[in-house]
Design a protein around this motif. Structure first.
Motif, PDB file in Angstrom:
ATOM      1  N   VAL A  63      40.299  51.117  13.520  1.00  0.00           N
ATOM      2  CA  VAL A  63      40.460  50.032  14.495  1.00  0.00           C
ATOM      3  C   VAL A  63      39.924  48.737  13.904  1.00  0.00           C
ATOM      4  O   VAL A  63      40.591  47.689  13.935  1.00  0.00           O
ATOM      5  CB  VAL A  63      39.751  50.376  15.830  1.00  0.00           C
ATOM      6  N   PHE A  64      38.719  48.777  13.347  1.00  0.00           N
ATOM      7  CA  PHE A  64      38.091  47.573  12.799  1.00  0.00           C
ATOM      8  C   PHE A  64      38.992  46.896  11.773  1.00  0.00           C
ATOM      9  O   PHE A  64      39.143  45.669  11.772  1.00  0.00           O
ATOM     10  CB  PHE A  64      36.735  47.910  12.160  1.00  0.00           C
ATOM     11  N   TYR A  88      34.735  51.042  20.629  1.00  0.00           N
ATOM     12  CA  TYR A  88      35.815  50.175  21.094  1.00  0.00           C
ATOM     13  C   TYR A  88      36.411  50.759  22.356  1.00  0.00           C
ATOM     14  O   TYR A  88      36.528  51.978  22.488  1.00  0.00           O
ATOM     15  CB  TYR A  88      36.934  50.061  20.052  1.00  0.00           C
ATOM     16  N   ILE A  89      36.802  49.873  23.253  1.00  0.00           N
ATOM     17  CA  ILE A  89      37.601  50.260  24.408  1.00  0.00           C
ATOM     18  C   ILE A  89      38.873  49.431  24.353  1.00  0.00           C
ATOM     19  O   ILE A  89      38.810  48.193  24.375  1.00  0.00           O
ATOM     20  CB  ILE A  89      36.872  50.019  25.749  1.00  0.00           C
ATOM     21  N   VAL A 138      47.814  53.759  15.627  1.00  0.00           N
ATOM     22  CA  VAL A 138      46.538  54.278  15.118  1.00  0.00           C
ATOM     23  C   VAL A 138      45.744  54.948  16.229  1.00  0.00           C
ATOM     24  O   VAL A 138      45.147  56.007  16.035  1.00  0.00           O
ATOM     25  CB  VAL A 138      45.718  53.132  14.475  1.00  0.00           C
ATOM     26  N   MET A 139      45.756  54.348  17.410  1.00  0.00           N
ATOM     27  CA  MET A 139      44.998  54.907  18.538  1.00  0.00           C
ATOM     28  C   MET A 139      45.792  55.934  19.322  1.00  0.00           C
ATOM     29  O   MET A 139      45.245  56.585  20.208  1.00  0.00           O
ATOM     30  CB  MET A 139      44.532  53.777  19.466  1.00  0.00           C
ATOM     31  N   VAL A 151      41.343  44.591  23.046  1.00  0.00           N
ATOM     32  CA  VAL A 151      40.371  45.520  22.483  1.00  0.00           C
ATOM     33  C   VAL A 151      38.992  44.936  22.734  1.00  0.00           C
ATOM     34  O   VAL A 151      38.747  43.759  22.440  1.00  0.00           O
ATOM     35  CB  VAL A 151      40.583  45.730  20.973  1.00  0.00           C
ATOM     36  N   LEU A 152      38.109  45.738  23.300  1.00  0.00           N
ATOM     37  CA  LEU A 152      36.729  45.322  23.503  1.00  0.00           C
ATOM     38  C   LEU A 152      35.879  46.013  22.450  1.00  0.00           C
ATOM     39  O   LEU A 152      35.832  47.249  22.399  1.00  0.00           O
ATOM     40  CB  LEU A 152      36.238  45.681  24.898  1.00  0.00           C
ATOM     41  N   ALA A 153      35.276  45.215  21.578  1.00  0.00           N
ATOM     42  CA  ALA A 153      34.360  45.723  20.557  1.00  0.00           C
ATOM     43  C   ALA A 153      32.972  45.728  21.175  1.00  0.00           C
ATOM     44  O   ALA A 153      32.546  44.735  21.765  1.00  0.00           O
ATOM     45  CB  ALA A 153      34.401  44.822  19.330  1.00  0.00           C
TER      46      ALA A 153
END
Length: 194
Positions: A63-64, A88-89, A138-139, A151-153
């Motif tokens: 994700v990053f 992450y959400i 990816v998710m 995306v919430l980091a």
């Protein structure tokens, strides 16, 4: 909670872009934040949003590598190793409804609810809308006909963020000083009222 406590919570709910990576979050930590968003308002009470949680190191890394951080900090490519989010959400909407204005409002309400819930636990949060198109694959959310809206980091805060006046040479652009403090300019109340 009184109004001063609420104002303090809102003030502490800033975009944090550096985290204490050595203090990992668990799936349960992030599920508790999603649970807070579950009670947030939803247009027509449709509750169409879904959430994907990523806390395992391999998925976090994937994700990053697809996120784009801080457009106004042009010489910065995002958090360095040791400063990266530990969870992450992804806020996801059904592909068929992703462009619907009400669903976009729902996304904002859910994301802000999660950010406030994170701040209430002393966690940092950064909402990101700039990411590579393959993030959905990816998710695994594209496999269930959803797309990522935000995306919430998240993680333990690894930087100091200070609210600043917008009456400086920086205007409304956020910036970092020589000590690494991240300054976020805000307009005065009287500038907002029409």
């Amino acid at each position: 909670m009184n109004s001063k406590n609420f104002q303090d919570l809102v003030r502490s709910s800033r975009s944090y872009r550096r985290f204490a990576e050595d203090e990992p979050l668990s799936y349960g930590d992030l599920a508790a934040l999603v649970n807070a968003a579950r009670f947030a308002p939803s247009g027509n009470n449709m509750q169409t949003l879904r959430f994907h949680i990523a806390v395992e190191p391999a998925e976090r890394s994937a994700v990053f590598s697809r996120l784009h951080w801080a457009a106004q900090l042009r010489d910065w490519n995002g958090p360095a190793a040791g400063e990266r989010p530990t969870g992450y959400i992804a806020v996801c909407a059904p592909k068929a409804l992703a462009a619907n204005p009400i669903r976009l409002i729902d996304t904002g309400i859910a994301a802000q609810t999660i950010a406030l819930a994170a701040a209430s636990r002393g966690l940092g949060c950064c909402m990101l809308r700039s990411f590579d198109p393959d993030l959905n694959d990816v998710m695994g959310v594209s496999a269930v006909d959803y797309v990522t809206e935000l995306v919430l980091a998240l993680g333990e805060r690894g930087e100091r963020v200070a609210l600043a006046t917008s009456e400086t040479e920086h205007g409304l652009a956020y910036w970092r000083d020589d000590e690494g403090i991240h300054h976020v300019p805000k307009l005065a109340l009287e500038d907002l009222l029409v």
